[in-house]
Every structure is written in C-alpha cells, then in structure tokens.
Design a protein around this motif. Sequence first.
Motif, mmCIF file in Angstrom:
data_model
loop_
_atom_site.group_PDB
_atom_site.id
_atom_site.type_symbol
_atom_site.label_atom_id
_atom_site.label_comp_id
_atom_site.label_asym_id
_atom_site.label_seq_id
_atom_site.Cartn_x
_atom_site.Cartn_y
_atom_site.Cartn_z
ATOM 1 N N ARG A 190 -5.352 4.600 10.605
ATOM 2 C CA ARG A 190 -3.927 4.577 10.323
ATOM 3 C C ARG A 190 -3.214 3.460 11.083
ATOM 4 N N GLN A 191 -2.041 3.110 10.594
ATOM 5 C CA GLN A 191 -1.162 2.116 11.222
ATOM 6 C C GLN A 191 -1.851 0.762 11.391
ATOM 7 N N ASN A 192 -2.390 0.245 10.251
ATOM 8 C CA ASN A 192 -2.893 -1.123 10.202
ATOM 9 C C ASN A 192 -2.279 -1.783 8.979
ATOM 10 N N ARG A 193 -2.895 -2.827 8.483
ATOM 11 C CA ARG A 193 -2.411 -3.495 7.266
ATOM 12 C C ARG A 193 -3.535 -3.578 6.242
ATOM 13 N N LEU A 194 -4.284 -2.499 6.107
ATOM 14 C CA LEU A 194 -5.421 -2.464 5.207
ATOM 15 C C LEU A 194 -4.944 -2.389 3.759
ATOM 16 N N SER A 195 -5.672 -3.054 2.876
ATOM 17 C CA SER A 195 -5.293 -3.110 1.461
ATOM 18 C C SER A 195 -6.477 -2.684 0.596
ATOM 19 N N GLY A 196 -6.285 -2.759 -0.728
ATOM 20 C CA GLY A 196 -7.331 -2.308 -1.634
ATOM 21 C C GLY A 196 -7.297 -0.807 -1.792
ATOM 22 N N GLY A 197 -8.383 -0.257 -2.309
ATOM 23 C CA GLY A 197 -8.446 1.183 -2.536
ATOM 24 C C GLY A 197 -9.393 1.868 -1.577
ATOM 25 N N LEU A 209 -10.222 12.402 7.907
ATOM 26 C CA LEU A 209 -9.987 11.056 7.374
ATOM 27 C C LEU A 209 -8.495 10.778 7.388
ATOM 28 N N ASP A 210 -8.093 9.752 8.153
ATOM 29 C CA ASP A 210 -6.675 9.385 8.267
ATOM 30 C C ASP A 210 -6.545 7.882 8.027
ATOM 31 N N VAL A 211 -5.933 7.526 6.888
ATOM 32 C CA VAL A 211 -5.698 6.118 6.549
ATOM 33 C C VAL A 211 -4.211 5.885 6.308
ATOM 34 N N GLY A 212 -3.364 6.721 6.892
ATOM 35 C CA GLY A 212 -1.916 6.619 6.691
ATOM 36 C C GLY A 212 -1.334 5.319 7.208
ATOM 37 N N HIS A 213 -0.184 4.939 6.637
ATOM 38 C CA HIS A 213 0.571 3.758 7.054
ATOM 39 C C HIS A 213 -0.263 2.475 6.934
ATOM 40 N N ASN A 214 -0.775 2.260 5.729
ATOM 41 C CA ASN A 214 -1.438 1.001 5.393
ATOM 42 C C ASN A 214 -0.850 0.496 4.088
ATOM 43 N N VAL A 235 -3.183 10.366 3.724
ATOM 44 C CA VAL A 235 -3.016 9.038 3.111
ATOM 45 C C VAL A 235 -1.537 8.646 3.066
ATOM 46 N N GLU A 236 -0.725 9.187 3.958
ATOM 47 C CA GLU A 236 0.719 8.968 3.912
ATOM 48 C C GLU A 236 1.089 7.487 3.994
ATOM 49 N N SER A 237 2.238 7.161 3.407
ATOM 50 C CA SER A 237 2.841 5.826 3.515
ATOM 51 C C SER A 237 1.882 4.721 3.088
ATOM 52 N N ASN A 238 1.379 4.846 1.861
ATOM 53 C CA ASN A 238 0.623 3.783 1.206
ATOM 54 C C ASN A 238 1.244 3.550 -0.162
ATOM 55 N N LEU A 254 -10.611 22.473 3.771
ATOM 56 C CA LEU A 254 -9.438 21.606 3.863
ATOM 57 C C LEU A 254 -8.251 22.374 4.439
ATOM 58 N N GLN A 255 -7.740 21.892 5.579
ATOM 59 C CA GLN A 255 -6.641 22.570 6.260
ATOM 60 C C GLN A 255 -5.365 21.742 6.333
ATOM 61 N N VAL A 256 -5.487 20.405 6.293
ATOM 62 C CA VAL A 256 -4.325 19.522 6.371
ATOM 63 C C VAL A 256 -4.384 18.521 5.223
ATOM 64 N N LEU A 257 -3.343 18.485 4.387
ATOM 65 C CA LEU A 257 -3.266 17.552 3.260
ATOM 66 C C LEU A 257 -1.914 16.853 3.313
ATOM 67 N N VAL A 258 -1.927 15.536 3.547
ATOM 68 C CA VAL A 258 -0.689 14.760 3.663
ATOM 69 C C VAL A 258 -0.727 13.613 2.663
ATOM 70 N N LEU A 259 0.175 13.671 1.667
ATOM 71 C CA LEU A 259 0.291 12.633 0.631
ATOM 72 C C LEU A 259 1.646 11.946 0.697
ATOM 73 N N ARG A 260 2.422 12.171 1.719
ATOM 74 C CA ARG A 260 3.812 11.736 1.815
ATOM 75 C C ARG A 260 3.983 10.238 1.579
ATOM 76 N N SER A 261 5.098 9.882 0.929
ATOM 77 C CA SER A 261 5.543 8.486 0.772
ATOM 78 C C SER A 261 4.505 7.602 0.102
ATOM 79 N N ASN A 262 4.097 8.023 -1.102
ATOM 80 C CA ASN A 262 3.293 7.197 -1.987
ATOM 81 C C ASN A 262 3.990 7.192 -3.342
ATOM 82 N N THR A 263 3.249 6.956 -4.405
ATOM 83 C CA THR A 263 3.833 7.027 -5.755
ATOM 84 C C THR A 263 3.047 8.014 -6.609
ATOM 85 N N PHE A 264 2.666 9.150 -6.014
ATOM 86 C CA PHE A 264 2.077 10.232 -6.792
ATOM 87 C C PHE A 264 3.120 10.740 -7.792
#
Length: 529
Positions: A190-197, A209-214, A235-238, A254-264
């Motif tokens: 999380r909190q990098n500038r990673l791109s792609g899928g 697995l935390d890839v938020g804020h990319n 996967v928040e903020s992608n 699965l206990q924590v699911l965060v999809l915040r601030s995307n275009t779902f």
Amino acid sequence: MWKATINDTFPFWMSSLQKLQVLVLRSNAFHGPIRQASFGTLKIIDISHNHFIGTLPSDYFLNWSAMSLLGANEGRPYESYMRDRSGYYRDSIILVNKGVELELVRILRTYTAIDFSGNRLEGEIPSSIGLLKELHVLSLSNNAFTDHIPSFICELGSLSILDLSNNDLNGSIPPCLGNLKGTLSVLNLRQNRLSGGLPENVFQSLRSLDVGHNQLVGKLPRSLIHFSNLEVFNVESNNINDTFPLWLSSLQNLQVLVLRSNTFYGTIHQASFHSLKIIDISHNHFNGILPSDYFVKWSNMSSLKANEDLLNESYMGNGYYQDSVVLVIKGVELKYERILKIFVALDFSGNRFEGEIPRSIGLLKELHVLNLSNNAFTGHIPSSMGNLTALESLDVSRNKLSGEIPQELGNLSFLSHMNFSHNQLVGLVPGGTQFRTQPCSSFEYNSGLFGSSLDDDCPSSQQYETPGAKEEEEDEEEEVFSWIAAAIGFGPGAVLGLTIGYVLVFYKPKWFTIPFRRSKHRSTSTTTH
C-alpha cells in the motif's frame, strides 16, 4: 539496544563479531548512512524506526551468507533453538510490528528477518537481496525507496512476509511473485505508485493482501476465489472498475474486505459472508435496492465465535505481522494499526443505494460502526437498529429518510456518535443520554425534529432543506448580486457623465463645438435658399 535512545551512527564494526546472529537497534536515534558490512553469521537484524538515510549499494547483502545458505550451515538439526553451550539458557527476542510486541521466548535457528522500516532510505532496493534464499521476513516499509519492485525478490523462496508499503515504488506488481505462492502469507504494497492490474494466480497462500492507495486498474482477478487462506483483502483508493465481487463470499476465512474509493459499480447481490467482520465499500458507484433480508447470513457480525481466544490473540495477524485498516469514523479517517478481533464495522456510504434500509441490519448485534450516509435510502429508519447494543457510531445522514427516529435507539448506551442530518425526519428525538450530548449538526436540515435532546440553540438549524428553497436562495443571491452590480455600474457612470457635461458646457472644446457650427451653417444655408 531497543528503546535505549542511543544517538550514534550504524555500528558496521560489529561485522567483525564472527558469532553475531541477532542485532536489534530499533527505536533509537541512530543516524546517517548504513555503511556496507559483511555480516556473515547474522540471522535477524532490526534497525527500524531510527534516522538512517541514503541509498543501499546493489551489492549491499552480498556477504550476508547466513541468510543465504542457512540450511547448509546447520549441522545439528535437532538443536532447533538458539542457546548457549550448556543448553540451560535459550535466547529470546522481542520483535515489534505496528506497536505490537511479539516475544520469541526461543529463537528458531532457522528464523531469519530483515526490518529496515521507518527510516529515510532511498534509491532502488539492492539487487543482492535476492541472494538471501533463507529470508523469512522482509520489511522495508516507511522509507523512500523508488523504481520498480525488483524481480529478484521472487527468488526468496522462504519468504513469508513482504512489507514494502509507504514508499515511492512504481511500475506493475511482478507476476513472478507467483514463485512464492507456497510460502508468502502477507503482502503489503500500500501507499506506493504501482500501476497495472492485480496479477492472476500469484497469491495462493496469502492470508493478508493490501494494495491500497496505488494506481491499479482493471478488474479483480477471479483466481482470488481459490485463495482459501485469505483473511484480509484491501484494494482501497485505486482505479479498479468492476462489479461487486459476490464470489468472494465463498472464502470461508475472509474477515476484512475494503473496496473503498474505486469505480466499482452495479447492484450488490445478496451474499453470505459468514466470517466477515469489516466491510468498507464506500465511495464507489454501487446502486439498487438492498433486500430486507440482505444481512441474514452475515453470522460473524451477529455473534462472535464462542471459541475466539480474545485474551491470547486480541489482534488480527500471525506472528510478527499485524494487520491494519483505515476507516472513516465520526467523519474522520482513522488508521487502526492493529485490528482488534472483536472490532466489527460496515460502511456503505457514498454510493447510490435506494429503497428502505434492510430490517435485517438489526441482526448484526456485534456491529461497532455503521455508516450508510450519502446514498438515496428512503422510508423509515428501521426500529430493529435498537438491537445493535454494541454500536458506537451511526451515520445515516444525507439520504431521503422520513418518519421519526426510533425511540429504541435511545437505549444504545455505547452510541457516542450519530448523524441524522439532511433527511426528512420529523417527530420526537429519543431522550437517551447519548442523544443529549450530540451537537445540533447531527440533526440539522430535517422537516421537524423536536425534543429535550435538542439544545435551545438547535431549532434554528432544523430547517428543511428543499431543492426549491435552495434554488430560491440562489435566485435571491443572484438578485442581490445584480443590484450590487448595477449600483457599482451606476455610481461611476453618473460621475463620469456629469464631469463630461461640465467640460462640454463651460469649456466648449473645439472638437465639440465645430460639428455644431457646421450643422448650424448648413441649417442657415438651407433657409436662405
């Protein structure tokens, strides 16, 4: 030397100690660059949370042989723990991650870890790190490392925890991480500038697995359905553009699911999330109506498992790594560096849901945070919310809710924050102690709320904000602005006109009088003829 407030440079000279296996300098005031050294016997190094700076040369880890060929050097496998020659004393160590102290009363001879987090290291991650085949934990988080995630990390066949969060890494997530699918349990980018899928089929053994804020795009890989160990998925903020991942409900852990601030987008079909404790799908484009029985099978939010050992394992995580999450509570983003196993939250805010709030919401008796704000919910607030006895924060503001606030909510003794503003609510506000401590802003812009819970100053804020009133207010503002503009234009215009008139009448300049003279002459001529 943990928390000793030692102010010194990196002790590279310790590399001469031929039997040094554990070096912990964490949380001091060490500073300066980390000079290159040959730690041939070192198995655990923790220099986190200091003031080290600079770049690490590409061959920095070249001579760290104990982390490269550990198995070949262990001639006596039955001596599984580090100890002195007598066998009486066994070494121990305290590792800290996100404020959690983990004491290893006995240190496995095969346990290896590098923690350089919380410094000011920059540049590329050294390529020689790929030589450390026996490395179990690698944490380089909270630095300023740049460039791509190096593919040589994929050669660390024993790696179980990889934390590269809060850096300045770019490029895509290397598909070769699939080489680690048998060992890697935690991946935090999380909190990098990673791109792609998100790559397919590379995270099979992941627990977190935390890839938020990319800057990730595309859809969620459907291969996630096979990640049976997954407990935390963030996967928040992608820029992920996909429908609601209903298929994730098949993941029993699965206990924590965060999809915040995307275009779902689209509707959220009914699902059975038996183990889910935290779900945040806020600030997307979900829409539609939630059925009345939508939450019937969300059993973990209804009653925590009786066999949950909350005393010994109070936070989510395993061993060294503790999971974290960012939630919006009381209108403020709060980062939970550690997630309490008993913490339960649901955030559906900032979408386009409509219809009534499902009555089955009242079944989620373990819920601490409920946020349904900024949607288009209609109808009454369900009285079943009075069953949410653990609720601490409730936000249903900015919807189209009508009717009264259920009196049952006045009995929720833990409810310290609530927001009912910007709806069409009427009637008596519950008189519970928690309601009496709320600010006026929690009830403003409703049709007609009243009661002892409202301050004396509150009635003026209980205006009903209708679109017509808003338009009328805007028209009045425009009208006032027009009159001001006219007044501003009239003042200088009048002064300018009087000034010009005065000059023309009394001074009669030639450029003004000549045309009139000509006109007079022509008039006289015409008369003569």
